[in-house]
Design a protein around this motif. Structure first.
Motif, PDB file in Angstrom:
ATOM      1  N   VAL A 145      -6.608   3.105  11.501  1.00 18.00           N
ATOM      2  CA  VAL A 145      -7.776   2.516  12.153  1.00 18.00           C
ATOM      3  C   VAL A 145      -8.084   1.147  11.535  1.00 18.00           C
ATOM      4  O   VAL A 145      -8.355   0.187  12.252  1.00 18.00           O
ATOM      5  CB  VAL A 145      -8.997   3.458  12.064  1.00 18.00           C
ATOM      6  CG1 VAL A 145     -10.264   2.772  12.577  1.00 18.00           C
ATOM      7  CG2 VAL A 145      -8.726   4.744  12.849  1.00 18.00           C
ATOM      8  N   PHE A 146      -8.003   1.052  10.216  1.00 15.82           N
ATOM      9  CA  PHE A 146      -8.233  -0.231   9.539  1.00 15.82           C
ATOM     10  C   PHE A 146      -7.241  -1.278  10.039  1.00 15.82           C
ATOM     11  O   PHE A 146      -7.631  -2.399  10.383  1.00 15.82           O
ATOM     12  CB  PHE A 146      -8.113  -0.055   8.020  1.00 15.82           C
ATOM     13  CG  PHE A 146      -8.290  -1.334   7.254  1.00 15.82           C
ATOM     14  CD1 PHE A 146      -9.548  -1.887   7.064  1.00 15.82           C
ATOM     15  CD2 PHE A 146      -7.191  -1.997   6.724  1.00 15.82           C
ATOM     16  CE1 PHE A 146      -9.713  -3.075   6.353  1.00 15.82           C
ATOM     17  CE2 PHE A 146      -7.346  -3.180   6.017  1.00 15.82           C
ATOM     18  CZ  PHE A 146      -8.608  -3.717   5.834  1.00 15.82           C
ATOM     19  N   GLN A 147      -5.965  -0.906  10.102  1.00 17.46           N
ATOM     20  CA  GLN A 147      -4.937  -1.842  10.573  1.00 17.46           C
ATOM     21  C   GLN A 147      -5.209  -2.273  12.014  1.00 17.46           C
ATOM     22  O   GLN A 147      -5.022  -3.438  12.372  1.00 17.46           O
ATOM     23  CB  GLN A 147      -3.539  -1.227  10.454  1.00 17.46           C
ATOM     24  CG  GLN A 147      -3.084  -0.968   9.033  1.00 17.46           C
ATOM     25  CD  GLN A 147      -3.008  -2.218   8.189  1.00 17.46           C
ATOM     26  OE1 GLN A 147      -2.664  -3.301   8.667  1.00 17.46           O
ATOM     27  NE2 GLN A 147      -3.340  -2.094   6.924  1.00 17.46           N
ATOM     28  N   ASP A 148      -5.650  -1.331  12.840  1.00 21.15           N
ATOM     29  CA  ASP A 148      -5.952  -1.647  14.232  1.00 21.15           C
ATOM     30  C   ASP A 148      -7.130  -2.616  14.327  1.00 21.15           C
ATOM     31  O   ASP A 148      -7.072  -3.614  15.053  1.00 21.15           O
ATOM     32  CB  ASP A 148      -6.238  -0.363  15.009  1.00 21.15           C
ATOM     33  CG  ASP A 148      -6.409  -0.609  16.495  1.00 21.15           C
ATOM     34  OD1 ASP A 148      -5.692  -1.468  17.059  1.00 21.15           O
ATOM     35  OD2 ASP A 148      -7.261   0.061  17.110  1.00 21.15           O
ATOM     36  N   LEU A 149      -8.194  -2.343  13.579  1.00 21.16           N
ATOM     37  CA  LEU A 149      -9.373  -3.205  13.623  1.00 21.16           C
ATOM     38  C   LEU A 149      -9.088  -4.586  13.026  1.00 21.16           C
ATOM     39  O   LEU A 149      -9.709  -5.569  13.419  1.00 21.16           O
ATOM     40  CB  LEU A 149     -10.545  -2.550  12.875  1.00 21.16           C
ATOM     41  CG  LEU A 149     -11.132  -1.295  13.518  1.00 21.16           C
ATOM     42  CD1 LEU A 149     -12.229  -0.721  12.640  1.00 21.16           C
ATOM     43  CD2 LEU A 149     -11.651  -1.564  14.916  1.00 21.16           C
ATOM     44  N   CYS A 150      -8.151  -4.647  12.094  1.00 29.75           N
ATOM     45  CA  CYS A 150      -7.825  -5.916  11.417  1.00 29.75           C
ATOM     46  C   CYS A 150      -6.476  -6.469  11.872  1.00 29.75           C
ATOM     47  O   CYS A 150      -5.816  -7.208  11.136  1.00 29.75           O
ATOM     48  CB  CYS A 150      -7.827  -5.699   9.898  1.00 29.75           C
ATOM     49  SG  CYS A 150      -9.418  -5.218   9.247  1.00 29.75           S
ATOM     50  N   ARG A 151      -6.087  -6.157  13.081  1.00 27.79           N
ATOM     51  CA  ARG A 151      -4.762  -6.549  13.579  1.00 27.79           C
ATOM     52  C   ARG A 151      -4.551  -8.063  13.608  1.00 27.79           C
ATOM     53  O   ARG A 151      -3.429  -8.530  13.563  1.00 27.79           O
ATOM     54  CB  ARG A 151      -4.481  -5.926  14.935  1.00 27.79           C
ATOM     55  CG  ARG A 151      -5.391  -6.367  16.051  1.00 27.79           C
ATOM     56  CD  ARG A 151      -5.170  -5.572  17.342  1.00 27.79           C
ATOM     57  NE  ARG A 151      -6.231  -5.786  18.291  1.00 27.79           N
ATOM     58  CZ  ARG A 151      -7.393  -5.134  18.291  1.00 27.79           C
ATOM     59  NH1 ARG A 151      -7.648  -4.243  17.378  1.00 27.79           N
ATOM     60  NH2 ARG A 151      -8.306  -5.396  19.209  1.00 27.79           N
ATOM     61  N   ASN A 152      -5.636  -8.834  13.663  1.00 27.88           N
ATOM     62  CA  ASN A 152      -5.516 -10.291  13.690  1.00 27.88           C
ATOM     63  C   ASN A 152      -5.637 -10.916  12.300  1.00 27.88           C
ATOM     64  O   ASN A 152      -5.683 -12.133  12.174  1.00 27.88           O
ATOM     65  CB  ASN A 152      -6.572 -10.895  14.623  1.00 27.88           C
ATOM     66  CG  ASN A 152      -6.367 -10.461  16.058  1.00 27.88           C
ATOM     67  OD1 ASN A 152      -5.241 -10.317  16.514  1.00 27.88           O
ATOM     68  ND2 ASN A 152      -7.448 -10.214  16.765  1.00 27.88           N
ATOM     69  N   PHE A 153      -5.696 -10.079  11.268  1.00 24.03           N
ATOM     70  CA  PHE A 153      -5.827 -10.561   9.898  1.00 24.03           C
ATOM     71  C   PHE A 153      -4.454 -10.662   9.245  1.00 24.03           C
ATOM     72  O   PHE A 153      -3.558  -9.883   9.545  1.00 24.03           O
ATOM     73  CB  PHE A 153      -6.637  -9.573   9.043  1.00 24.03           C
ATOM     74  CG  PHE A 153      -8.109  -9.520   9.325  1.00 24.03           C
ATOM     75  CD1 PHE A 153      -8.639  -9.779  10.580  1.00 24.03           C
ATOM     76  CD2 PHE A 153      -8.979  -9.168   8.326  1.00 24.03           C
ATOM     77  CE1 PHE A 153      -9.991  -9.699  10.820  1.00 24.03           C
ATOM     78  CE2 PHE A 153     -10.337  -9.080   8.549  1.00 24.03           C
ATOM     79  CZ  PHE A 153     -10.848  -9.350   9.800  1.00 24.03           C
ATOM     80  N   THR A 154      -4.347 -11.587   8.311  1.00 30.37           N
ATOM     81  CA  THR A 154      -3.161 -11.601   7.449  1.00 30.37           C
ATOM     82  C   THR A 154      -3.356 -10.498   6.400  1.00 30.37           C
ATOM     83  O   THR A 154      -4.479  -9.987   6.209  1.00 30.37           O
ATOM     84  CB  THR A 154      -3.009 -12.954   6.732  1.00 30.37           C
ATOM     85  OG1 THR A 154      -4.122 -13.115   5.834  1.00 30.37           O
ATOM     86  CG2 THR A 154      -2.932 -14.115   7.710  1.00 30.37           C
ATOM     87  N   LYS A 155      -2.310 -10.161   5.697  1.00 31.85           N
ATOM     88  CA  LYS A 155      -2.393  -9.170   4.613  1.00 31.85           C
ATOM     89  C   LYS A 155      -3.395  -9.642   3.562  1.00 31.85           C
ATOM     90  O   LYS A 155      -4.186  -8.850   3.040  1.00 31.85           O
ATOM     91  CB  LYS A 155      -0.993  -8.955   3.995  1.00 31.85           C
ATOM     92  CG  LYS A 155      -0.978  -8.080   2.772  1.00 31.85           C
ATOM     93  CD  LYS A 155      -1.233  -6.633   3.128  1.00 31.85           C
ATOM     94  CE  LYS A 155      -0.977  -5.731   1.924  1.00 31.85           C
ATOM     95  NZ  LYS A 155      -2.148  -5.010   1.480  1.00 31.85           N
ATOM     96  N   GLU A 156      -3.379 -10.927   3.261  1.00 32.91           N
ATOM     97  CA  GLU A 156      -4.299 -11.489   2.266  1.00 32.91           C
ATOM     98  C   GLU A 156      -5.752 -11.348   2.735  1.00 32.91           C
ATOM     99  O   GLU A 156      -6.645 -11.037   1.939  1.00 32.91           O
ATOM    100  CB  GLU A 156      -3.976 -12.967   1.988  1.00 32.91           C
ATOM    101  CG  GLU A 156      -2.651 -13.189   1.283  1.00 32.91           C
ATOM    102  CD  GLU A 156      -1.422 -13.048   2.197  1.00 32.91           C
ATOM    103  OE1 GLU A 156      -1.555 -13.182   3.445  1.00 32.91           O
ATOM    104  OE2 GLU A 156      -0.344 -12.762   1.653  1.00 32.91           O
ATOM    105  N   GLN A 157      -6.004 -11.564   4.017  1.00 32.97           N
ATOM    106  CA  GLN A 157      -7.363 -11.420   4.550  1.00 32.97           C
ATOM    107  C   GLN A 157      -7.810  -9.960   4.501  1.00 32.97           C
ATOM    108  O   GLN A 157      -8.971  -9.678   4.190  1.00 32.97           O
ATOM    109  CB  GLN A 157      -7.435 -11.960   5.980  1.00 32.97           C
ATOM    110  CG  GLN A 157      -7.337 -13.470   6.059  1.00 32.97           C
ATOM    111  CD  GLN A 157      -7.173 -13.969   7.485  1.00 32.97           C
ATOM    112  OE1 GLN A 157      -6.502 -13.340   8.314  1.00 32.97           O
ATOM    113  NE2 GLN A 157      -7.776 -15.115   7.773  1.00 32.97           N
ATOM    114  N   GLN A 158      -6.901  -9.039   4.813  1.00 31.86           N
ATOM    115  CA  GLN A 158      -7.235  -7.613   4.709  1.00 31.86           C
ATOM    116  C   GLN A 158      -7.593  -7.249   3.271  1.00 31.86           C
ATOM    117  O   GLN A 158      -8.587  -6.557   3.025  1.00 31.86           O
ATOM    118  CB  GLN A 158      -6.070  -6.749   5.190  1.00 31.86           C
ATOM    119  CG  GLN A 158      -5.834  -6.803   6.677  1.00 31.86           C
ATOM    120  CD  GLN A 158      -4.648  -5.954   7.109  1.00 31.86           C
ATOM    121  OE1 GLN A 158      -4.030  -5.261   6.311  1.00 31.86           O
ATOM    122  NE2 GLN A 158      -4.326  -6.021   8.384  1.00 31.86           N
TER     123      GLN A 158
END
Length: 146
Positions: free
Chosen positions: A116-129
């Motif tokens: 769910v986190f990955q889905d909600l943050c799909r437009n983020f870079t790994k660093e932003q996550q």
């Protein structure tokens, strides 16, 4: 800036969306996301070697009232996910344990949470996550100190 969404509303919207997606995953197991989260907490504490888990511990971790946790545990017990037995340390309390079907459910919950986190943050870079997680940890530290 007029019309900008206040921080509290942003958090509420994110929470509702996160909970909705977790509810969908929990429903497949016959649970709500709240039941699944509490079950995951019990499972995780057991896996970490906590000798006895009491309702009072769960109330503090989940930040819920005694009556709310009582109802939640009763539902989990009636569904066969937990057992509530007299404590060996203090007979006034009940020790809460997972049943065989839920003993390592925390691993599944971590997978669901990450999906769910990955889905909600799909437009983020790994660093932003990573930065988002770091900042939310700081907010939680502040909440804990209130």
């Amino acid at each position: 800036m007029p019309g900008a969404m206040p921080f509290g509303l942003k958090i509420a919207v994110i929470n509702r969306e996160f909970r909705k997606k977790m509810d969908e995953k929990a429903a497949a197991m016959g649970l709500t996301s709240v039941q699944l989260r509490v079950l995951g907490t019990i499972s995780r504490l057991e896996a970490a070697g906590k000798e006895e888990i009491h309702q009072k511990d769960l109330e503090k971790i989940e930040r819920v009232t005694h009556p709310a946790m009582t109802r939640l545990l009763q539902r989990l017990e009636s569904k066969g996910f937990v057992r509530c037995v007299p404590s060996k340390q203090d007979r006034r309390y009940k020790a809460i344990t997972c049943t065989d079907q839920s003993s390592e459910i925390y691993k599944l919950i971590l997978e669901h949470d990450d999906e769910v986190f990955q889905d909600l943050c799909r437009n983020f870079t790994k660093e932003q996550q990573d930065e988002l997680l770091r900042l939310t940890d700081l907010i939680l530290q502040g909440v804990d100190s209130l």
